[in-house]
Design a protein around this motif. Structure first.
Motif, PDB file in Angstrom:
ATOM      1  N   GLU A 157       0.755  -1.159   0.059  1.00 46.67           N
ATOM      2  CA  GLU A 157       0.115   0.106  -0.031  1.00 46.67           C
ATOM      3  C   GLU A 157       1.011   1.340   0.215  1.00 46.67           C
ATOM      4  OE1 GLU A 157      -2.645   3.202   1.484  1.00 46.67           O
ATOM      5  OE2 GLU A 157      -0.751   2.735   2.422  1.00 46.67           O
ATOM      6  N   ARG A 192     -10.118   4.404  -8.635  1.00 47.44           N
ATOM      7  CA  ARG A 192     -10.009   4.444  -7.070  1.00 47.44           C
ATOM      8  C   ARG A 192     -10.666   3.419  -6.395  1.00 47.44           C
ATOM      9  NH1 ARG A 192      -7.611   9.182  -6.510  1.00 47.44           N
ATOM     10  NH2 ARG A 192      -8.178  10.794  -7.593  1.00 47.44           N
ATOM     11  N   LYS A 193     -11.796   2.891  -7.050  1.00 46.55           N
ATOM     12  CA  LYS A 193     -12.420   1.724  -6.413  1.00 46.55           C
ATOM     13  C   LYS A 193     -11.550   0.578  -6.394  1.00 46.55           C
ATOM     14  CE  LYS A 193     -16.692  -0.633  -7.688  1.00 46.55           C
ATOM     15  NZ  LYS A 193     -16.440  -1.824  -8.439  1.00 46.55           N
ATOM     16  N   LEU A 195      -8.513   0.214  -6.575  1.00 46.24           N
ATOM     17  CA  LEU A 195      -7.591   0.412  -6.004  1.00 46.24           C
ATOM     18  C   LEU A 195      -7.748   0.162  -4.088  1.00 46.24           C
ATOM     19  CD1 LEU A 195      -5.793   3.798  -7.142  1.00 46.24           C
ATOM     20  CD2 LEU A 195      -4.943   1.302  -7.478  1.00 46.24           C
ATOM     21  N   SER A 196      -8.852   0.946  -3.866  1.00 44.15           N
ATOM     22  CA  SER A 196      -9.493   0.465  -2.295  1.00 44.15           C
ATOM     23  C   SER A 196      -9.742  -1.055  -2.171  1.00 44.15           C
ATOM     24  CB  SER A 196     -10.830   1.430  -2.275  1.00 44.15           C
ATOM     25  OG  SER A 196     -11.520   0.931  -1.279  1.00 44.15           O
ATOM     26  N   ASN A 201      -3.354   2.272  -2.108  1.00 43.62           N
ATOM     27  CA  ASN A 201      -3.534   3.758  -1.860  1.00 43.62           C
ATOM     28  C   ASN A 201      -4.674   4.173  -2.824  1.00 43.62           C
ATOM     29  OD1 ASN A 201      -2.924   6.731  -1.687  1.00 43.62           O
ATOM     30  ND2 ASN A 201      -1.846   5.860   0.016  1.00 43.62           N
ATOM     31  N   THR A 202      -5.639   5.112  -2.150  1.00 39.97           N
ATOM     32  CA  THR A 202      -6.608   5.729  -3.287  1.00 39.97           C
ATOM     33  C   THR A 202      -6.358   7.022  -3.218  1.00 39.97           C
ATOM     34  OG1 THR A 202      -8.138   6.013  -1.195  1.00 39.97           O
ATOM     35  CG2 THR A 202      -8.384   4.077  -2.474  1.00 39.97           C
ATOM     36  N   GLN A 203      -5.545   7.604  -2.682  1.00 41.10           N
ATOM     37  CA  GLN A 203      -5.317   9.236  -2.625  1.00 41.10           C
ATOM     38  C   GLN A 203      -4.363   9.654  -3.557  1.00 41.10           C
ATOM     39  OE1 GLN A 203      -7.466  11.059  -0.976  1.00 41.10           O
ATOM     40  NE2 GLN A 203      -8.330   8.929  -0.751  1.00 41.10           N
ATOM     41  N   ASP A 225     -12.989  12.895  -9.398  1.00 39.27           N
ATOM     42  CA  ASP A 225     -11.738  12.222  -9.464  1.00 39.27           C
ATOM     43  C   ASP A 225     -10.552  12.332 -10.357  1.00 39.27           C
ATOM     44  OD1 ASP A 225     -12.275  10.109  -7.204  1.00 39.27           O
ATOM     45  OD2 ASP A 225     -14.210  10.105  -8.322  1.00 39.27           O
TER      46      ASP A 225
END
Ligand code: 3PY
Length: 248
Positions: A157, A192-193, A195-196, A201-203, A225
């Protein structure tokens, strides 16, 4: 979230043209506040000199357009991540569709490059994107998921937090076609989904690439996004590139 506008100059401009364009960008940005980070990816042969020219400027960084994953050795024509790092290069584009298509770069190559870059403290800008027929037959989400997971295979992560993403639908590269703002936002949210869901890391910033120009940048960057753009043709003209950088 950081806003980033990166210019992928590809294999364009002789030395004099490239140096002039960099100068124009430097002059215009040196009086600007630090709100948007510019990244310039010139042909590799100009990186050394450009890195000296940009030494004191924090809001303009350099990226390589490609790299090889081995540290050194008998790889004629290649450049290593440690060579980039020794010049103070902060970013490197990886897996651009032109490299995947024309130079047969695979997901495994992308993963090896990402690992090597991170080892040498360089942030990869990983390009992912579906082909036209994949969008048309509605497999685009699966394609993107596969590319993300392959690129990050074996990474933690914390390591994934150093990665920048560029969603570049291949059907929008060099074709003049652009994804709509809705299509871009929808895919960025999906990235992002994924990745989560996979503990990454989603940021990290997700840039949009593919015929992004002054006329459409504002609308595309409006997506929640969408954290900026990876700009092709329009990054070769200072006015267009700077206008895009002012589109947030
Ligand atoms: C394009 O916009 O054409 C790009 O390929 C950016 O990398």
């Amino acid at each position: 979230m950081r806003k980033i506008v990166a210019g992928n100059w590809k294999m364009n401009m002789n030395y004099h043209e490239a140096a002039k364009l960099l100068d124009e960008i430097i002059i215009s940005r040196s009086s600007k506040p630090d709100d948007v980070q510019l990244i310039i990816a010139p042909p590799a042969i100009y990186l050394s000199e450009f890195s000296s020219a940009l030494r004191d400027l924090e809001n303009i960084s350099l990226a390589a357009q490609n790299v090889y994953h081995s540290d050194n050795g008998a790889y004629t024509g290649e450049i290593s991540t440690s060579m980039l790092s020794s010049l103070g290069i902060n970013y490197c584009i990886v897996g651009h569709s032109e490299r995947r298509t024309l130079f047969k770069e695979t997901d495994t190559d992308v993963n090896l490059k990402v690992k090597s870059l991170l080892k040498d403290g360089i942030q990869p800008i990983i390009c992912i994107g579906e082909l036209l027929h994949e969008r048309e037959n509605e497999t685009h989400f699966q394609v993107i998921e596969k590319q993300i997971l392959a690129a990050l295979e074996g990474l933690s992560e914390a390591e994934s937090a150093k990665v920048l993403w560029a969603y570049e639908p291949v059907w929008a590269i060099g074709t003049g076609k652009t994804a709509s703002a809705e299509q871009a936002q929808e895919m960025h949210a999906f990235i992002r989904k994924i990745l989560s869901e996979n503990g990454f890391n989603t940021q990290t910033p997700i840039l949009y690439g593919g015929s992004c120009k002054p006329g459409n940048a504002k609308e595309i960057f409006g997506g929640k996004d969408v954290n900026g753009g990876l700009i092709g043709g329009a990054s070769l003209k200072a006015n267009d590139f700077l206008q895009i950088a002012n589109s947030f």
